[in-house]
Write an enzyme that holds these catalytic residues in place. Structure first.
Site, PDB file in Angstrom:
ATOM      1  N   CYS A  15      13.297   9.981   8.983  1.00 48.72           N
ATOM      2  CA  CYS A  15      12.896   9.465  10.296  1.00 48.72           C
ATOM      3  C   CYS A  15      14.033   9.502  11.300  1.00 48.72           C
ATOM      4  CB  CYS A  15      12.346   8.048  10.155  1.00 48.72           C
ATOM      5  SG  CYS A  15      13.482   6.918   9.321  1.00 48.72           S
ATOM      6  N   LYS A  55       0.852  -1.187   0.000  1.00 48.69           N
ATOM      7  CA  LYS A  55       0.000   0.000   0.000  1.00 48.69           C
ATOM      8  C   LYS A  55       0.889   1.238   0.000  1.00 48.69           C
ATOM      9  CE  LYS A  55      -2.711   3.344   1.765  1.00 48.69           C
ATOM     10  NZ  LYS A  55      -2.191   4.684   2.136  1.00 48.69           N
ATOM     11  N   GLY A  77       6.145   4.796   9.163  1.00 48.12           N
ATOM     12  CA  GLY A  77       5.376   6.030   9.235  1.00 48.12           C
ATOM     13  C   GLY A  77       5.399   6.598  10.637  1.00 48.12           C
ATOM     14  N   SER A  78       4.378   7.357  10.962  1.00 50.48           N
ATOM     15  CA  SER A  78       4.352   8.049  12.250  1.00 50.48           C
ATOM     16  C   SER A  78       4.094   7.089  13.403  1.00 50.48           C
ATOM     17  CB  SER A  78       3.275   9.136  12.245  1.00 50.48           C
ATOM     18  OG  SER A  78       1.983   8.550  12.333  1.00 50.48           O
ATOM     19  N   GLU A  97       8.726  15.265  16.965  1.00 49.95           N
ATOM     20  CA  GLU A  97       9.272  15.124  15.616  1.00 49.95           C
ATOM     21  C   GLU A  97       8.639  16.158  14.690  1.00 49.95           C
ATOM     22  OE1 GLU A  97      10.383  11.436  12.718  1.00 49.95           O
ATOM     23  OE2 GLU A  97       8.347  11.449  13.522  1.00 49.95           O
ATOM     24  N   GLU A 135       8.396   0.664  11.823  1.00 50.67           N
ATOM     25  CA  GLU A 135       9.470   1.656  11.886  1.00 50.67           C
ATOM     26  C   GLU A 135       8.782   2.998  11.934  1.00 50.67           C
ATOM     27  OE1 GLU A 135      11.442   4.650  10.772  1.00 50.67           O
ATOM     28  OE2 GLU A 135      12.011   3.618   8.916  1.00 50.67           O
TER      29      GLU A 135
END
Length: 545
Positions: free
Chosen positions: A347, A238, A291-292, A447, A313
């Protein structure tokens, strides 16, 4: 990305010298000149098929862009015809619209993957033959490097030269690395005495749902596809709805490489619809997500209903420590790349720079000079450009809101701190450096995912470690010192999955990548990246009475 290291590009060092052209020093030199003033718009011509469109980029490259969902080796519309517009962050114009998957479409993709997983055309292949298919795909990616780099630049906003010399070779190297492992992922024979013969075999999990972010569409897809295919799984990948175009083009290459239908399915769609459906699907055996942290927590909850294997991650707020004996020129160079590369959308970005008070002023002067010298904003198709736009308007506004919070909480904006449109267009943010930052401030704790860095001084090694660990995250960290005994000692004390000594963010596809605390679960890359994609089955054979 490898052994040859560029301090200006934090992710470049993941690969061996590229099979693609321009050398690193040449590219950096060219980037230091003034920008070309004009920003360009892609042109498009609709083809007969609604599943593709002819696009022409500002660099003159023309290609046929797939628009559909790639299921069973074919591009198809979404079940209800819905689409998502892909926006060029440089010009703020629409590039094209692609199909957006519904839950029904996700179900079709999963069923295709499930069927392929059981089909002899894939399941019956030896590891050697799987590796050959992966190598063929890697070769096709290399052959289409300029087109893929063009698409990535247009859709994501990153400089074309970075996409061409870093991101595309990363895909090639990761796929070839795991292709080599496909017939070497061995089990064990375990000696338990003459009365029993015991051994293990490694089996694929099944259907793997993989969800990638928008900051590195090509790289992150390769990180996930490589080990999954190596171990014999099938995949529903995706894409990030903000940057779907480059991997939809790769889908064409998947078919050309000869993968059986259903082995690799590539879909686009909104996370709340397509992503949620994929995570919760009862016939998906594993979820891998980048992602977040907030989204990662939601994925954990949704995956728990079927107890899926997960790899996450997620976020980071990585510290970079400059001790009093550090080479300050080296530290300033790597510190710049560690936060300003990829528009700060990394990241592992070393977004908190902790500097010993005795060298603080000297380091700040060198760091500021490095930002001014290297962080040239402009058209990402211009060779002089180091920093393109943020990926979307939403991300641009998020970064600006963090900058405002820093101002409101009393931090000093030493440089930047404002929008920086080029010719009145684009989601550009000026490279921003904060001083007089307190650990309680939002810009120190959260972040930002933009070209913004907080500088803080410390007086002792213990204080530096305490500041470094003062975060919910634990993805990466860096430190600079000439004292290697201290370097190893501090590296052990820092709570992070990865620590760089006298560099920053020079990752390598052969070395495990991942974090601790709220930065994720599991590892990607290296041999360790295989573990999340196979089951170890133990077989006991009674050799006695």
């Amino acid at each position: 990305m490898a052994a040859s290291v560029s301090p200006f590009f934090p992710r470049l060092a993941r690969r061996p010298p590229s099979v693609l052209a321009t050398t690193v020093p040449q590219r950096i030199f060219l980037r230091c000149f003034a920008l070309t003033p004009a920003l360009h718009h892609p042109s498009q011509t609709q083809t007969k098929s609604t599943m593709e469109v002819e696009l022409t980029a500002p660099n003159g490259r023309r290609w046929t862009q797939p628009l559909g969902l790639f299921i069973n080796n074919e591009f198809v519309k979404s079940s209800n015809g819905q689409t998502i517009a892909s926006i060029n962050p440089t010009t703020e114009d629409e590039i094209c619209s692609v199909a957006a998957a519904t839950a029904d479409d996700v179900d079709l993709a999963v069923e295709a993957a499930r069927k392929a997983f059981k089909d002899p055309s894939w399941r019956g292949l030896s590891g050697t033959d799987r590796g050959a298919l992966m190598t063929k795909l890697a070769d096709l990616v290399a052959q289409n490097a300029e087109t893929l780099a063009t698409i990535e630049c247009l859709d994501n906003g990153k400089p074309y030269s970075v996409a061409l010399t870093e991101n595309v070779p990363e895909v090639v190297n990761v796929l070839k690395y795991y292709a080599g492992y496909a017939d070497k992922n061995f089990g064990q024979v375990i000696d338990v005495g003459p009365a029993k013969f015991a051994y293990t075999i490694k089996e694929p999990l099944g259907v793997c749902g993989q969800i990638i972010p928008w900051n590195y569409p090509l790289d992150m897809a390769a990180w996930k596809l490589g080990p999954a295919l190596c171990c014999g799984n099938t995949v529903v990948l995706k894409l990030a709805e903000q940057t779907p175009l480059s991997m939809l083009y790769v889908a064409k290459l998947v078919k050309e490489a000869g993968f059986p239908p259903g082995v690799i399915n590539i879909i686009n769609g909104h996370g709340r619809e397509a992503g949620a459906a994929l995570v919760q699907h009862p016939k998906v055996d594993k979820i891998a997500f980048t992602g977040s942290t907030t989204t990662g927590k939601e994925i954990m909850k949704m995956a728990s209903t079927t107890m899926k294997n997960i790899t996450l991650e997620t976020g980071g707020k990585s510290p970079l420590i400059v001790f009093e004996d550090a080479d300050l020129d080296q530290a300033a160079t790597w510190s710049h790349g560690g936060i300003m590369g990829n528009q700060g959308q990394i990241c592992t970005a070393t977004s908190r720079i902790l500097v010993h008070q005795s060298v603080y002023d000297s380091f700040v002067d060198k760091f500021k000079a490095k930002v001014q010298e290297v962080s040239v904003l402009g058209d990402p198709f211009d060779e002089a450009t180091f920093q393109g736009p943020q990926v979307t308007k939403a991300q641009y506004e998020r970064v600006l809101s963090f900058i405002q919070s820093g101002k409101d909480e009393g931090a000093t904006v030493m440089m930047g701190g404002e929008p920086a449109p080029q010719n009145g267009k684009g989601f550009y943010v000026a490279p921003t450096v904060f001083t007089n930052v307190k650990p309680s401030m939002k810009i120190f704790r959260e972040e930002i995912f933009g070209p913004c860095v907080a500088l803080v001084s410390f007086s002792t090694e213990e204080e530096a470690i305490e500041l470094a660990n003062n975060t919910a995250y634990g993805l990466g960290a860096a430190l600079f010192t000439r004292d290697l005994v201290r370097a190893h000692r501090v590296a052990r004390e820092i709570e992070a999955g990865m620590v760089w000594i006298n560099s920053s963010n020079d990752s390598d596809f052969r070395i495990p990548f991942g974090g601790v605390k709220q930065s994720g679960i599991g590892r990607e890359l290296g041999e360790a990246g295989l573990q999340p994609y196979c089951n170890v089955k133990a077989i006991h054979v009674n050799m006695g009475a």
